[in-house]
Design an enzyme around this catalytic site. Structure first.
Site, PDB file in Angstrom:
ATOM      1  N   LEU A  90      32.935 -38.485 -39.537  1.00  0.00           N
ATOM      2  CA  LEU A  90      33.691 -38.342 -38.295  1.00  0.00           C
ATOM      3  C   LEU A  90      35.093 -38.970 -38.372  1.00  0.00           C
ATOM      4  O   LEU A  90      35.227 -40.155 -38.657  1.00  0.00           O
ATOM      5  CB  LEU A  90      32.902 -38.981 -37.133  1.00  0.00           C
ATOM      6  CG  LEU A  90      33.491 -38.766 -35.736  1.00  0.00           C
ATOM      7  CD1 LEU A  90      33.410 -37.305 -35.341  1.00  0.00           C
ATOM      8  CD2 LEU A  90      32.786 -39.641 -34.721  1.00  0.00           C
ATOM      9  N   ASP A  91      36.141 -38.162 -38.115  1.00  0.00           N
ATOM     10  CA  ASP A  91      37.529 -38.630 -38.031  1.00  0.00           C
ATOM     11  C   ASP A  91      38.047 -39.219 -39.341  1.00  0.00           C
ATOM     12  O   ASP A  91      38.997 -40.017 -39.336  1.00  0.00           O
ATOM     13  CB  ASP A  91      37.696 -39.663 -36.891  1.00  0.00           C
ATOM     14  CG  ASP A  91      37.345 -39.081 -35.535  1.00  0.00           C
ATOM     15  OD1 ASP A  91      37.483 -37.857 -35.367  1.00  0.00           O
ATOM     16  OD2 ASP A  91      36.933 -39.847 -34.649  1.00  0.00           O
ATOM     17  N   GLN A  92      37.427 -38.839 -40.467  1.00  0.00           N
ATOM     18  CA  GLN A  92      37.830 -39.403 -41.760  1.00  0.00           C
ATOM     19  C   GLN A  92      38.471 -38.370 -42.678  1.00  0.00           C
ATOM     20  O   GLN A  92      38.818 -38.690 -43.814  1.00  0.00           O
ATOM     21  CB  GLN A  92      36.602 -40.008 -42.480  1.00  0.00           C
ATOM     22  CG  GLN A  92      35.892 -41.098 -41.702  1.00  0.00           C
ATOM     23  CD  GLN A  92      36.748 -42.323 -41.494  1.00  0.00           C
ATOM     24  OE1 GLN A  92      37.521 -42.673 -42.376  1.00  0.00           O
ATOM     25  NE2 GLN A  92      36.636 -42.940 -40.342  1.00  0.00           N
ATOM     26  N   GLY A 131      36.365 -42.180 -33.185  1.00  0.00           N
ATOM     27  CA  GLY A 131      35.196 -41.933 -32.339  1.00  0.00           C
ATOM     28  C   GLY A 131      35.525 -41.643 -30.897  1.00  0.00           C
ATOM     29  O   GLY A 131      36.577 -41.085 -30.591  1.00  0.00           O
TER      30      GLY A 131
END
Lengths: 287, 287, 287, 287
Positions: free
Chosen positions: A230-232, A204
Site C-alpha cells: 500500500l502506497d509504496q 494509509g
C-alpha cells in the site's frame, strides 16, 4: 503535449555502454525517420540506460509492426527492454472512482477538451452518484458496490470489464477501496493512484487528518503506480500547497483537492504519452 | 519585517470566550496605545484563543515593565499565557554549526545587512573550519569538539556559554550532533533546528539518501522547535524544491541547501519577531 | 472557506486613528457577539485602516438589518466605508463565457460541490456550445451573440439579465468581449476578470503569443476587478507556472489553463466571502 | 551540477534535417566516446536544431583541440554553430557589484563551496564597501567609481580588466550602472544581468516601487543576457515570490532579494556549464 502530427514513440532501457544513442538514431535515420524529440538518461549508480525517441510517422513509411520486426535484432543484442507505440492508437483509460468526484470531474474536462490524447472506454464506481454526469459525457458507467462479502466477486467483475474494454491504464481517481493483490499483479505499472499526501508522509487512511494532527505547513499529493504494498509503488509526480494554522481540517481537504487534480492529470499525461520508464521502485519521467 | 519604529509586541493565548479582543484592545486604547498590527486565531477544536498585537512604543508613554504590571490583573482573569517584548531589546541568537556552513553563511548575511533585527553574541561549532569567517564578522567563535567521551562535559560548557551570552534563542544551523535531553528541557521552544527533509518524511540521519532511495519528486526542509524526541517538535516552517530522475544524490544535496537556507531564515525571523505561539505540538505563526 | 455555521461578516475602512479596533470589538462584545475571525490592516503610506470581522450570527441575537441600524452612528463618527453581510444570503454570481470553457467547467465543479458558498442564477455566453453542459447543472443559459452591429443592444440585454437575476458579482470566465464602459461603471468592483498573463506583462489580446515571443520562463494569470481601462483594474490574485524552450505555444496555452482556473476560483472565493477591500487601485485581501 | 569527472561539453545548433543526432553520436562513438548526457531540441517554427552532448574526457583519448579539428568538416557540412569546452578549463567569472551586496555574498558562498565550478579572477565595484569581504575570499577587488564625467574612461578601464583577467563571463550582480553600448557589443551573450522584476513587467529603474504601486500579488526576478537595449536581452531564468497587502515597499525589497539570489545563481550555473544556447532573442536551456 498533444501534437496533431502522427508520431511513433520508442522507449527503451538497457545496460549502459558506448554507442547506444548512435546505434538507435542511425537505425532510425537509415529508415528515413525524422526524430522530433529525444531524451536519454544514464543511471550512474547501476549503469543502466534509458531512452525515449519520438519519430514522425510519415517519415518512416512503415507501420509500428514492421518497425518492431526490424528493430528486434538490435534490441536483443543490446538486451533492451523496449516498446514502440503509435499516437493514432490512443491509450484506453478506465477510471475508478468513489464518492469524492473532483479528480474525475477534472479528468473528464481534459478528456472532453482533448488537452492530451486518450480514450475513456468506461468508468467504474462503487457508488451511483456520478452516473448521470459520466453518461452526459457519453461514457458507459458501471457501478460495482463493494462489501466485505462481495469483494472477491466484484473484483473479478472488474477485471472482466478491464479486459472487455481493453484497458491500457487504470486510474484510481480517489477510489477508496484497496485493490486485491491479484489485480495489482495482473497490471504491473498500469494502475495509477492519486494519494492525498506527500509520500512517504502519511501513508494509509485519512492522510489529511494525520497532516492536521502533525501541524505541517504544506500539504501534498502523490501520483504513483500501484503495487501490492500500500502506497509504496514508484512515484510518478508530486506537488504541494501551503497551509497554515488558520486552516481547519475541511480547509486542508479543499486545498488538497486542487493539488490532487493537478498531480493526477500530469501523471496520467506522462503515462499516456509514454514518458515514464520504471526502474526498480523509481520512475524516469521524460517530461 | 524590520521596522525602524520602536514597537512593543504583546502575544497571548487563553481559553476562548466573548470579549477578549475588545478587552485587550480597549485596555491598550485607554493607555493611548496605537496598534500597528494585530492578529487573532481561535482554535475551534479545543476552544483556545491566540493573539499578537504590535503597539507603537511612543504612543504608550511607558516602558514594558510598567505595561506588564498594569496588564497582569486582566491577564490573570482571562487565564492568559502572555508576554510583551520591546523591539529595542533585540533577541540574542546563539548559532550552532558543524562542517556544513551554508545556513551559517546565509544567516550571517541577514545579520550583517540587518534584514531583520537580532544580535549574534557568539557562534559555537564542533569544528574549527568557520572560525576565520565568523571572526571577520566580529563575532566570537567557540569550538567545542564533541566525542563520545567528552559529550557530557562539552554540553555543560555549551550551557554555560548560552547563559553567559544571555541567549534568547539557539539555532541549530545544520549542527550535526543531537543535543542532550537536559538541554532540550532547559530551553523549551527556544531551540530552533533545520531538518533537511519535509517532515514527517525521512526522520533522522541522511534524509537526502532516504529521499533518493524512495524516488520522490520533491525534496524539502523543515524548521522546527527542538524537543526531546528527535525531529518531532512543533513545525515552524517548511518548503520544497522540485527534483527529477536526472538528479544525483549530490544534486539533491545542493538543491536542498537553498531550501534549507530560506526555511531556516524565515523560521528564525518569525521567532525573533515574536510571531510564533506554540500550542501543544503545533505552532500558530502570525506572519 | 465554507463554514456550516451562520456568520455575519463586517468589513470596514476609515482614516486610521487610535481606538478603532477596540471601539468596533467592544460594540460587538456588548451585543454578546462572538468573533470567530478578525483581520486588520493599516496602510502607513496614507494612514488608512481596514478591518474584517466575522461574528457568529446566533451569538448576536439580531439580524443584519438591526445590526446596521445600531452600527451606523459609530460608523459615521469614524467616517467608515462599511458593510455587513449574512452568510445565509449567498452571493449571486453570473458567469460570462465564450468558447474557451475550462474556467466555467472548473467553477461549476466548485459550485456543485459547494466548495465555497455561492449561487449561479444564470450563465451568459456569446456562443451556444456550453448550453447542454450548463443546463445539466440545472442553471439557465442565455446566449447573446455579439457583433459590431448588435453590440449596444446585446449589452443592454445583458444588463437586464444582471438586474433580473439580482447579480451580486459578474465573472468573466474567459469572456472574450470587452465590456462597454457603461457596464464597467454600473458595477464597480463587482466584475471579476481572469486575464491570461501575469499583469502588467502582456496586456490586451493574445498574451500567450506575446509571452512565447518574449521567451519568458514562467507564464501567469491575473484575477482583477474590471474598470474602464483594459486590464488596469485592482489585482485580486496572481499565480504562475514554469515553462521552457520545449513548450510550444499550444503547450503554454494548456499549461496556462490550470493557472487560470486556480487563480480565478481563489479570487472569486475571496470576493464571495467578503475578504477583499478595494483601496485606490489596490486590493487588501484578508485570506 | 558539479561532477568530479573530466567532461567535454559539445553544444551545437544548425538547420534541422534528418540524421543530425545519428551523425553526431556516431562520430563520437567511433572515437570511443562515452556520452554521459545528451539533450536535443528542434524548433518547429523556424526548423532549427539544438544539441548538447557531454562526453567523458577519458573515453575520447584526445584533447578538445584535436576533437575540434576532426569535428570541423562535419560541422561545416551541417552548417553548425558549435563549440566544445573542457570542464578542467573552468569559466572565469568577473562580477560587477554596487552597494547592494546580497547577490555577491550569495555567489561567493557558491564559489567558495564549489557548488558548481567557476573561477572568480576579480570583482569590480563602483564603491569601496565590499573590499574587505571580497579580499577575505582571496579575490582581487577593483574599485572604479563612476560619474558622468569619468564614465567613458572608467568603462575603458573595465574592458582592460576583463581582458587582463581573461573573463569568460561578466555578471552584473545588482550593478546599478548601465553598461555602454560598446561593452555590450564586445561581449555578446557573455554579460549576465539580474533584473529585480518579472520581465517584461517593470523595465528600468525602481521595479519594486513600480510593483508596489501596481499592487501585484507576486514579485519576481529575471536573469538575462545584456544587449544594447535595456532589459530586453534573452531571458535565461525567472522566478517569483508571493507578496500581499501587508508588505511594505521595504518588505518587498527584502523578499525580492531571496528570489534574485536564487535566479542569478541558477542562471550563472546554466551558463558556466554550457547549458544555454541563444537563438534570436530566446534561450534554449538544457537544465
Amino acid at each position: 503535449m498533444a501534437s496533431k502530427k502522427r508520431l511513433y514513440t520508442l522507449t527503451l532501457s538497457c545496460p549502459d555502454r558506448t554507442g547506444i544513442v548512435s546505434t538507435v538514431t542511425s537505425f532510425i535515420a537509415n529508415l528515413g525517420g525524422w526524430i522530433t524529440d529525444a531524451s536519454q538518461h544514464g543511471d550512474f549508480t547501476d549503469h543502466h540506460f534509458f531512452m525515449r525517441v519520438q519519430i514522425l510517422a510519415d517519415s518512416l513509411k512503415m507501420d509500428v509492426d514492421e518497425f518492431r520486426e526490424r528493430f528486434a535484432d538490435m534490441a536483443a543484442e543490446f538486451e533492451m527492454d523496449w516498446q514502440i507505440t503509435d499516437s493514432e492508437a490512443k491509450k484506453r483509460v478506465v477510471i475508478l472512482v468513489s464518492k469524492q468526484d473532483h479528480c474525475l470531474y477534472d479528468l473528464l474536462y481534459r478528456y472532453r477538451s482533448q488537452e492530451f490524447e486518450f480514450e475513456v472506454p468506461c468508468i467504474i464506481s462503487n457508488h451511483e452518484n456520478m452516473r448521470s454526469f459520466v453518461e452526459w459525457h457519453g461514457i458507459p458507467y458501471h457501478c460495482l458496490p463493494i462489501s466485505a462479502e462481495n469483494k472477491q466477486h466484484q473484483y473479478a467483475e472488474m477485471v472482466k470489464l478491464f479486459e472487455q474494454h481493453k484497458a491500457d491504464v487504470i486510474v484510481l481517481a480517489r477510489y477508496m477501496q484497496v485493490l486485491s493483490p491479484e489485480i495489482c499483479r495482473l497490471f504491473p505499472n498500469k494502475i495509477i493512484n492519486i494519494h492525498h499526501s506527500f509520500l512517504p508522509s502519511f501513508v494509509g487512511a485519512k492522510p489529511y487528518h494525520q497532516a492536521y494532527e502533525r501541524g505541517v505547513k504544506m500539504i501534498g499529493a502523490t501520483c504513483h503506480y500501484v503495487t501490492e504494498e500500500l502506497d509504496q509503488g514508484p512515484i510518478i509526480e508530486q506537488d504541494v500547497n501551503r497551509v497554515d494554522h488558520s486552516c481547519s481540517l475541511e480547509d486542508m481537504i479543499n486545498l488538497g483537492k486542487d493539488v490532487e487534480k493537478n498531480v493526477l492529470s500530469r501523471g496520467l499525461r506522462y503515462h499516456v504519452e509514454d514518458r515514464i520508464l520504471v526502474h526498480g521502485n523509481k520512475t524516469i519521467v521524460f517530461d
